[in-house]
Design a protein around this motif. Structure first.
Motif, PDB file in Angstrom:
ATOM      1  N   ASP A  44       0.840  -1.196   0.000  1.00 23.39           N
ATOM      2  CA  ASP A  44       0.000   0.000   0.000  1.00 23.39           C
ATOM      3  C   ASP A  44       0.877   1.249   0.000  1.00 23.39           C
ATOM      4  O   ASP A  44       1.699   1.444   0.896  1.00 23.39           O
ATOM      5  N   VAL A  45       0.713   2.083  -1.022  1.00 23.85           N
ATOM      6  CA  VAL A  45       1.459   3.338  -1.125  1.00 23.85           C
ATOM      7  C   VAL A  45       0.546   4.466  -0.653  1.00 23.85           C
ATOM      8  O   VAL A  45      -0.526   4.685  -1.217  1.00 23.85           O
ATOM      9  N   GLU A  46       0.967   5.177   0.382  1.00 21.18           N
ATOM     10  CA  GLU A  46       0.104   6.201   0.978  1.00 21.18           C
ATOM     11  C   GLU A  46       0.001   7.439   0.103  1.00 21.18           C
ATOM     12  O   GLU A  46      -1.080   7.991  -0.085  1.00 21.18           O
ATOM     13  N   VAL A  47       1.119   7.910  -0.419  1.00 21.07           N
ATOM     14  CA  VAL A  47       1.115   9.082  -1.301  1.00 21.07           C
ATOM     15  C   VAL A  47       1.129   8.565  -2.736  1.00 21.07           C
ATOM     16  O   VAL A  47       2.168   8.150  -3.251  1.00 21.07           O
ATOM     17  N   TRP A  48      -0.033   8.585  -3.364  1.00 22.38           N
ATOM     18  CA  TRP A  48      -0.181   8.036  -4.713  1.00 22.38           C
ATOM     19  C   TRP A  48      -0.024   9.146  -5.738  1.00 22.38           C
ATOM     20  O   TRP A  48      -0.666  10.201  -5.633  1.00 22.38           O
ATOM     21  N   VAL A  49       0.842   8.911  -6.728  1.00 23.57           N
ATOM     22  CA  VAL A  49       1.082   9.872  -7.804  1.00 23.57           C
ATOM     23  C   VAL A  49       0.652   9.210  -9.108  1.00 23.57           C
ATOM     24  O   VAL A  49       1.196   8.167  -9.491  1.00 23.57           O
ATOM     25  N   GLU A  50      -0.299   9.814  -9.778  1.00 22.73           N
ATOM     26  CA  GLU A  50      -0.836   9.224 -11.006  1.00 22.73           C
ATOM     27  C   GLU A  50       0.251   9.103 -12.072  1.00 22.73           C
ATOM     28  O   GLU A  50       0.998  10.047 -12.342  1.00 22.73           O
ATOM     29  N   GLY A  51       0.349   7.905 -12.660  1.00 22.87           N
ATOM     30  CA  GLY A  51       1.317   7.669 -13.718  1.00 22.87           C
ATOM     31  C   GLY A  51       2.750   7.544 -13.250  1.00 22.87           C
ATOM     32  O   GLY A  51       3.666   7.525 -14.076  1.00 22.87           O
ATOM     33  N   ASN A  52       2.965   7.458 -11.939  1.00 21.25           N
ATOM     34  CA  ASN A  52       4.323   7.368 -11.390  1.00 21.25           C
ATOM     35  C   ASN A  52       4.380   6.149 -10.467  1.00 21.25           C
ATOM     36  O   ASN A  52       3.974   6.210  -9.304  1.00 21.25           O
ATOM     37  N   LYS A  53       4.875   5.049 -10.988  1.00 17.33           N
ATOM     38  CA  LYS A  53       4.902   3.796 -10.237  1.00 17.33           C
ATOM     39  C   LYS A  53       5.792   3.924  -9.004  1.00 17.33           C
ATOM     40  O   LYS A  53       6.833   4.577  -9.040  1.00 17.33           O
ATOM     41  N   ALA A  54       5.354   3.288  -7.898  1.00 12.62           N
ATOM     42  CA  ALA A  54       6.096   3.407  -6.643  1.00 12.62           C
ATOM     43  C   ALA A  54       6.099   2.073  -5.909  1.00 12.62           C
ATOM     44  O   ALA A  54       5.252   1.211  -6.128  1.00 12.62           O
ATOM     45  N   GLU A  55       7.086   1.923  -5.030  1.00  6.62           N
ATOM     46  CA  GLU A  55       7.164   0.784  -4.122  1.00  6.62           C
ATOM     47  C   GLU A  55       7.588   1.301  -2.757  1.00  6.62           C
ATOM     48  O   GLU A  55       8.319   2.287  -2.653  1.00  6.62           O
ATOM     49  N   ALA A  56       7.105   0.643  -1.699  1.00  4.79           N
ATOM     50  CA  ALA A  56       7.336   1.140  -0.343  1.00  4.79           C
ATOM     51  C   ALA A  56       8.010   0.075   0.514  1.00  4.79           C
ATOM     52  O   ALA A  56       7.849  -1.132   0.293  1.00  4.79           O
ATOM     53  N   TYR A  57       8.768   0.559   1.511  1.00  2.00           N
ATOM     54  CA  TYR A  57       9.480  -0.314   2.445  1.00  2.00           C
ATOM     55  C   TYR A  57       9.271   0.236   3.853  1.00  2.00           C
ATOM     56  O   TYR A  57       9.100   1.441   4.050  1.00  2.00           O
ATOM     57  N   THR A  58       9.304  -0.650   4.828  1.00  2.00           N
ATOM     58  CA  THR A  58       9.151  -0.226   6.211  1.00  2.00           C
ATOM     59  C   THR A  58      10.173  -0.926   7.095  1.00  2.00           C
ATOM     60  O   THR A  58      10.591  -2.057   6.808  1.00  2.00           O
ATOM     61  N   ALA A  59      10.574  -0.225   8.146  1.00  2.00           N
ATOM     62  CA  ALA A  59      11.487  -0.783   9.140  1.00  2.00           C
ATOM     63  C   ALA A  59      10.977  -0.409  10.520  1.00  2.00           C
ATOM     64  O   ALA A  59      10.395   0.663  10.712  1.00  2.00           O
ATOM     65  N   SER A  60      11.188  -1.298  11.483  1.00  2.00           N
ATOM     66  CA  SER A  60      10.791  -1.055  12.871  1.00  2.00           C
ATOM     67  C   SER A  60      12.033  -1.015  13.749  1.00  2.00           C
ATOM     68  O   SER A  60      12.961  -1.819  13.571  1.00  2.00           O
ATOM     69  N   TYR A  61      12.029  -0.070  14.695  1.00  2.26           N
ATOM     70  CA  TYR A  61      13.146   0.100  15.625  1.00  2.26           C
ATOM     71  C   TYR A  61      12.600   0.111  17.056  1.00  2.26           C
ATOM     72  O   TYR A  61      11.506   0.628  17.311  1.00  2.26           O
ATOM     73  N   VAL A  62      13.381  -0.440  17.970  1.00  2.72           N
ATOM     74  CA  VAL A  62      12.994  -0.536  19.379  1.00  2.72           C
ATOM     75  C   VAL A  62      14.086   0.123  20.221  1.00  2.72           C
ATOM     76  O   VAL A  62      15.284   0.012  19.910  1.00  2.72           O
ATOM     77  N   THR A  63      13.677   0.776  21.303  1.00  3.59           N
ATOM     78  CA  THR A  63      14.666   1.411  22.166  1.00  3.59           C
ATOM     79  C   THR A  63      15.507   0.358  22.892  1.00  3.59           C
ATOM     80  O   THR A  63      15.032  -0.741  23.219  1.00  3.59           O
ATOM     81  N   GLU A  64      16.744   0.724  23.139  1.00  2.00           N
ATOM     82  CA  GLU A  64      17.648  -0.178  23.854  1.00  2.00           C
ATOM     83  C   GLU A  64      17.158  -0.423  25.275  1.00  2.00           C
ATOM     84  O   GLU A  64      17.278  -1.536  25.812  1.00  2.00           O
ATOM     85  N   ALA A  65      16.571   0.609  25.893  1.00  2.45           N
ATOM     86  CA  ALA A  65      16.079   0.465  27.267  1.00  2.45           C
ATOM     87  C   ALA A  65      14.950  -0.552  27.354  1.00  2.45           C
ATOM     88  O   ALA A  65      14.861  -1.325  28.318  1.00  2.45           O
ATOM     89  N   ALA A  66      14.070  -0.576  26.338  1.00  2.00           N
ATOM     90  CA  ALA A  66      12.963  -1.533  26.351  1.00  2.00           C
ATOM     91  C   ALA A  66      13.475  -2.962  26.236  1.00  2.00           C
ATOM     92  O   ALA A  66      12.931  -3.885  26.865  1.00  2.00           O
ATOM     93  N   GLU A  67      14.502  -3.151  25.444  1.00  2.00           N
ATOM     94  CA  GLU A  67      15.066  -4.495  25.318  1.00  2.00           C
ATOM     95  C   GLU A  67      15.692  -4.960  26.630  1.00  2.00           C
ATOM     96  O   GLU A  67      15.586  -6.130  27.004  1.00  2.00           O
ATOM     97  N   LYS A  68      16.319  -4.041  27.337  1.00  4.64           N
ATOM     98  CA  LYS A  68      16.970  -4.418  28.590  1.00  4.64           C
ATOM     99  C   LYS A  68      15.955  -4.806  29.662  1.00  4.64           C
ATOM    100  O   LYS A  68      16.195  -5.728  30.448  1.00  4.64           O
ATOM    101  N   ARG A  69      14.828  -4.104  29.699  1.00  2.00           N
ATOM    102  CA  ARG A  69      13.836  -4.443  30.724  1.00  2.00           C
ATOM    103  C   ARG A  69      12.952  -5.610  30.300  1.00  2.00           C
ATOM    104  O   ARG A  69      12.152  -6.108  31.091  1.00  2.00           O
ATOM    105  N   GLY A  70      13.054  -6.021  29.031  1.00  2.00           N
ATOM    106  CA  GLY A  70      12.323  -7.194  28.568  1.00  2.00           C
ATOM    107  C   GLY A  70      10.856  -6.960  28.310  1.00  2.00           C
ATOM    108  O   GLY A  70      10.081  -7.916  28.194  1.00  2.00           O
ATOM    109  N   ARG A  71      10.441  -5.726  28.168  1.00  2.00           N
ATOM    110  CA  ARG A  71       9.043  -5.407  27.890  1.00  2.00           C
ATOM    111  C   ARG A  71       8.995  -4.228  26.921  1.00  2.00           C
ATOM    112  O   ARG A  71       9.569  -3.178  27.184  1.00  2.00           O
ATOM    113  N   VAL A  72       8.313  -4.436  25.793  1.00  2.01           N
ATOM    114  CA  VAL A  72       8.248  -3.409  24.749  1.00  2.01           C
ATOM    115  C   VAL A  72       6.819  -2.885  24.658  1.00  2.01           C
ATOM    116  O   VAL A  72       5.876  -3.664  24.485  1.00  2.01           O
ATOM    117  N   GLU A  73       6.662  -1.579  24.789  1.00  4.16           N
ATOM    118  CA  GLU A  73       5.358  -0.935  24.675  1.00  4.16           C
ATOM    119  C   GLU A  73       5.322  -0.076  23.410  1.00  4.16           C
ATOM    120  O   GLU A  73       6.339   0.088  22.724  1.00  4.16           O
TER     121      GLU A  73
END
Length: 236
Positions: A44-73
């Protein structure tokens, strides 16, 4: 020679420089205290441009502190979406149009702001917080649900790779130019030899002479008509 090359590379590294654009759009590695956890292509491409083909990528990042405490919110996670287009045409215009539509909806607050050294669009509301900006041939969106702000360090890391092209006053001024802002060509009717149409674009009044109708001067007396044979009286 090899020693000189090493010295030059070391000097360039010390002076800094623009990091390269990731091959798959997002940075697949840790960014400071933010630990990379997941990569995923997006259909799903959020910003659609007519006649201009697009592809999207996503990445997720977690805080170091959350990993240390073993609980991610939710507030411990930041998601990054990068949309890549075949051409830069229309990307800026459609990004601004999307931001204006969101600003008109209830529940969203859209502002223009500078964050991480880049001019961006801040979108908050409905339990979400996002920072978005158009770059050359790309749109970058950073944030997530359950957040009330977006970390400036994350924005700075991506703005170094994708410099913002957002102009000042984009939410209120005229829309940036794009393919759909150009006038559309007017269809001309097919040539009909039995009913030709004048070509006004090529009309030259100096080259076309309109015949004038001869009119007698108003003060000149009209010449009397000569009598015909029938009008002549017979001689006595």
């Amino acid at each position: 020679m090899n020693v000189l090359l090493v010295v030059v590379i070391a000097m360039l590294a010390a002076c800094g420089g623009t990091p390269p654009i990731p091959k798959r759009g997002v940075v697949e590695g840790d960014l400071g205290s933010w630990k990379f956890r997941r990569f995923q292509p997006v259909l799903d491409v959020e910003v659609w441009v007519e006649g201009n083909k697009a592809e999207a990528y996503t990445a997720s990042y977690v805080t170091e502190a959350a990993e240390k405490r073993g609980r991610v919110e939710d507030h411990d996670i930041v998601n990054v979406f990068v949309t890549r287009y075949e051409r830069p045409d229309g990307v800026l215009r459609e990004t601004v149009k999307l931001a204006r539509r969101l600003a008109a909806e209830q529940g969203y607050q859209v502002d223009e702001t500078r964050l991480g050294g880049a001019r961006t669009l801040s979108i908050t509301g409905n339990g979400e917080a996002w920072i978005m900006w158009p770059a050359k041939g790309h749109v970058v969106k950073i944030g997530g649900r359950g957040r009330d702000s977006v970390p400036a360090a994350m924005v700075e890391s991506y703005a170094d790779r994708y410099p913002s092209q957002l102009p000042g006053g984009s939410l209120e001024g005229p829309l940036p130019p794009g393919p759909d802002s150009e006038p559309r060509p007017v269809d001309q009717p097919a040539h009909d030899p039995d009913n030709p149409r004048p070509d006004l674009d090529k009309y030259d009044p100096k080259a076309v002479k309109i015949p004038e109708r001869a009119v007698a001067p108003p003060d000149a007396p009209a010449e009397p008509s000569k009598p015909t044979k029938r009008d002549r009286k017979p001689k006595p």
